[in-house]
Design a protein around this motif. Sequence first.
Motif, PDB file in Angstrom:
ATOM      1  N   ARG A  82      -1.353   8.204  -4.681  1.00 23.80           N
ATOM      2  CA  ARG A  82      -0.142   7.394  -4.714  1.00 23.80           C
ATOM      3  C   ARG A  82      -0.498   5.920  -4.632  1.00 23.80           C
ATOM      4  O   ARG A  82      -1.400   5.526  -3.883  1.00 23.80           O
ATOM      5  N   VAL A  83       0.211   5.141  -5.401  1.00 24.45           N
ATOM      6  CA  VAL A  83      -0.024   3.700  -5.447  1.00 24.45           C
ATOM      7  C   VAL A  83       0.418   3.062  -4.142  1.00 24.45           C
ATOM      8  O   VAL A  83       1.458   3.407  -3.587  1.00 24.45           O
ATOM      9  N   GLY A  84      -0.397   2.098  -3.663  1.00 22.15           N
ATOM     10  CA  GLY A  84       0.011   1.359  -2.481  1.00 22.15           C
ATOM     11  C   GLY A  84      -1.149   0.815  -1.684  1.00 22.15           C
ATOM     12  O   GLY A  84      -2.262   1.350  -1.709  1.00 22.15           O
ATOM     13  N   SER A  85      -0.883  -0.267  -0.964  1.00 25.02           N
ATOM     14  CA  SER A  85      -1.864  -0.924  -0.105  1.00 25.02           C
ATOM     15  C   SER A  85      -1.733  -0.415   1.324  1.00 25.02           C
ATOM     16  O   SER A  85      -0.688   0.103   1.729  1.00 25.02           O
ATOM     17  N   LEU A  86      -2.777  -0.611   2.105  1.00 21.69           N
ATOM     18  CA  LEU A  86      -2.750  -0.205   3.502  1.00 21.69           C
ATOM     19  C   LEU A  86      -1.839  -1.095   4.347  1.00 21.69           C
ATOM     20  O   LEU A  86      -1.532  -0.758   5.494  1.00 21.69           O
ATOM     21  N   ALA A  91       2.612   2.878   4.892  1.00 24.56           N
ATOM     22  CA  ALA A  91       1.195   3.157   4.644  1.00 24.56           C
ATOM     23  C   ALA A  91       0.668   4.269   5.553  1.00 24.56           C
ATOM     24  O   ALA A  91      -0.169   5.074   5.133  1.00 24.56           O
ATOM     25  N   LEU A  92       1.145   4.328   6.788  1.00 23.33           N
ATOM     26  CA  LEU A  92       0.681   5.374   7.702  1.00 23.33           C
ATOM     27  C   LEU A  92       1.084   6.755   7.199  1.00 23.33           C
ATOM     28  O   LEU A  92       0.276   7.695   7.208  1.00 23.33           O
ATOM     29  N   VAL A 135     -15.513   2.386  -3.258  1.00 21.20           N
ATOM     30  CA  VAL A 135     -14.843   1.097  -3.484  1.00 21.20           C
ATOM     31  C   VAL A 135     -13.347   1.284  -3.258  1.00 21.20           C
ATOM     32  O   VAL A 135     -12.732   2.137  -3.882  1.00 21.20           O
ATOM     33  N   ASN A 136     -12.779   0.487  -2.364  1.00 22.00           N
ATOM     34  CA  ASN A 136     -11.356   0.618  -2.065  1.00 22.00           C
ATOM     35  C   ASN A 136     -10.619  -0.634  -2.498  1.00 22.00           C
ATOM     36  O   ASN A 136     -10.960  -1.743  -2.094  1.00 22.00           O
ATOM     37  N   SER A 141      -5.170   2.336  -2.056  1.00 24.64           N
ATOM     38  CA  SER A 141      -5.929   2.243  -0.811  1.00 24.64           C
ATOM     39  C   SER A 141      -5.964   3.537  -0.021  1.00 24.64           C
ATOM     40  O   SER A 141      -7.024   3.981   0.419  1.00 24.64           O
ATOM     41  N   ALA A 142      -4.810   4.159   0.210  1.00 25.44           N
ATOM     42  CA  ALA A 142      -4.790   5.398   0.992  1.00 25.44           C
ATOM     43  C   ALA A 142      -5.587   6.491   0.286  1.00 25.44           C
ATOM     44  O   ALA A 142      -6.311   7.263   0.921  1.00 25.44           O
ATOM     45  N   TYR A 143      -5.459   6.538  -1.027  1.00 29.21           N
ATOM     46  CA  TYR A 143      -6.247   7.493  -1.813  1.00 29.21           C
ATOM     47  C   TYR A 143      -7.733   7.249  -1.597  1.00 29.21           C
ATOM     48  O   TYR A 143      -8.501   8.193  -1.358  1.00 29.21           O
TER      49      TYR A 143
END
Length: 234
Positions: A82-86, A91-92, A135-136, A141-143
């Motif tokens: 899923r798309v998204g930043s930490l 995000a949690l 590489v994150n 990010s979560a992925y």
Amino acid sequence: MKIKDAVVFVTGANRGLGLEFAKQALERGAWKVYAGARDPASVTLPGVVPVKLDVTDPASVAAVADAARDVTLLINNAGIARVGSLTDDGALDALRDHFETNVVGMLAMSQALAGSLASNGGGAILNVLSVGSWVNRPILSAYGVSKSAAWALTNGLRQSLREQHTQVVGLHAGFIDTELVRGFEVPKATPADVVRQAYEAIEAGAEEVSTDEVTRNVKAALSTGIYLKDAAQR
């Protein structure tokens, strides 16, 4: 091990990379191919055995372990991205969801079928990982965190299962042309090429395979960190 005459179990086998794993297993002469999916009716590939499977449901995993005692090769392909930043809201929860499928589900299936693999001569497990193991970037990010953990899990399983002669292979790849990344305008490998390399690695006795140039370059740069720093800043 050889794919010919193997009994293969593929998780997430109703589409994308999992479907290609099932298809090529049949083409390579596998004796039987179990195709795990949450909805077995969505498995339409002729010649496979559709199996109801949710890797995040312990009861479902236990039922699969009981039904597939003849397995000699487990392909841990099921995963989410899923798309998204930490730093995003939610995000949690996103991280928990990724871990449940991409890490805990992978371990659950490996544990559930390890006894059968041992009884059938050791066999092999292939875990579908990612260049994101190393590489994150904020877009996934979560992925990436979950795939880093899955890489560590793969290395741990390899040591734990070595005594029973189970080959454990980590498959690392960049973007693959499946529904998982349909909206990403980036170069993508074909599922057919990725799966071909994966099966060749298993038959060669390898413990890890990187399926594209970017992934191989990132792996080679792990000891220096130069490429990784550059990639993280893009």
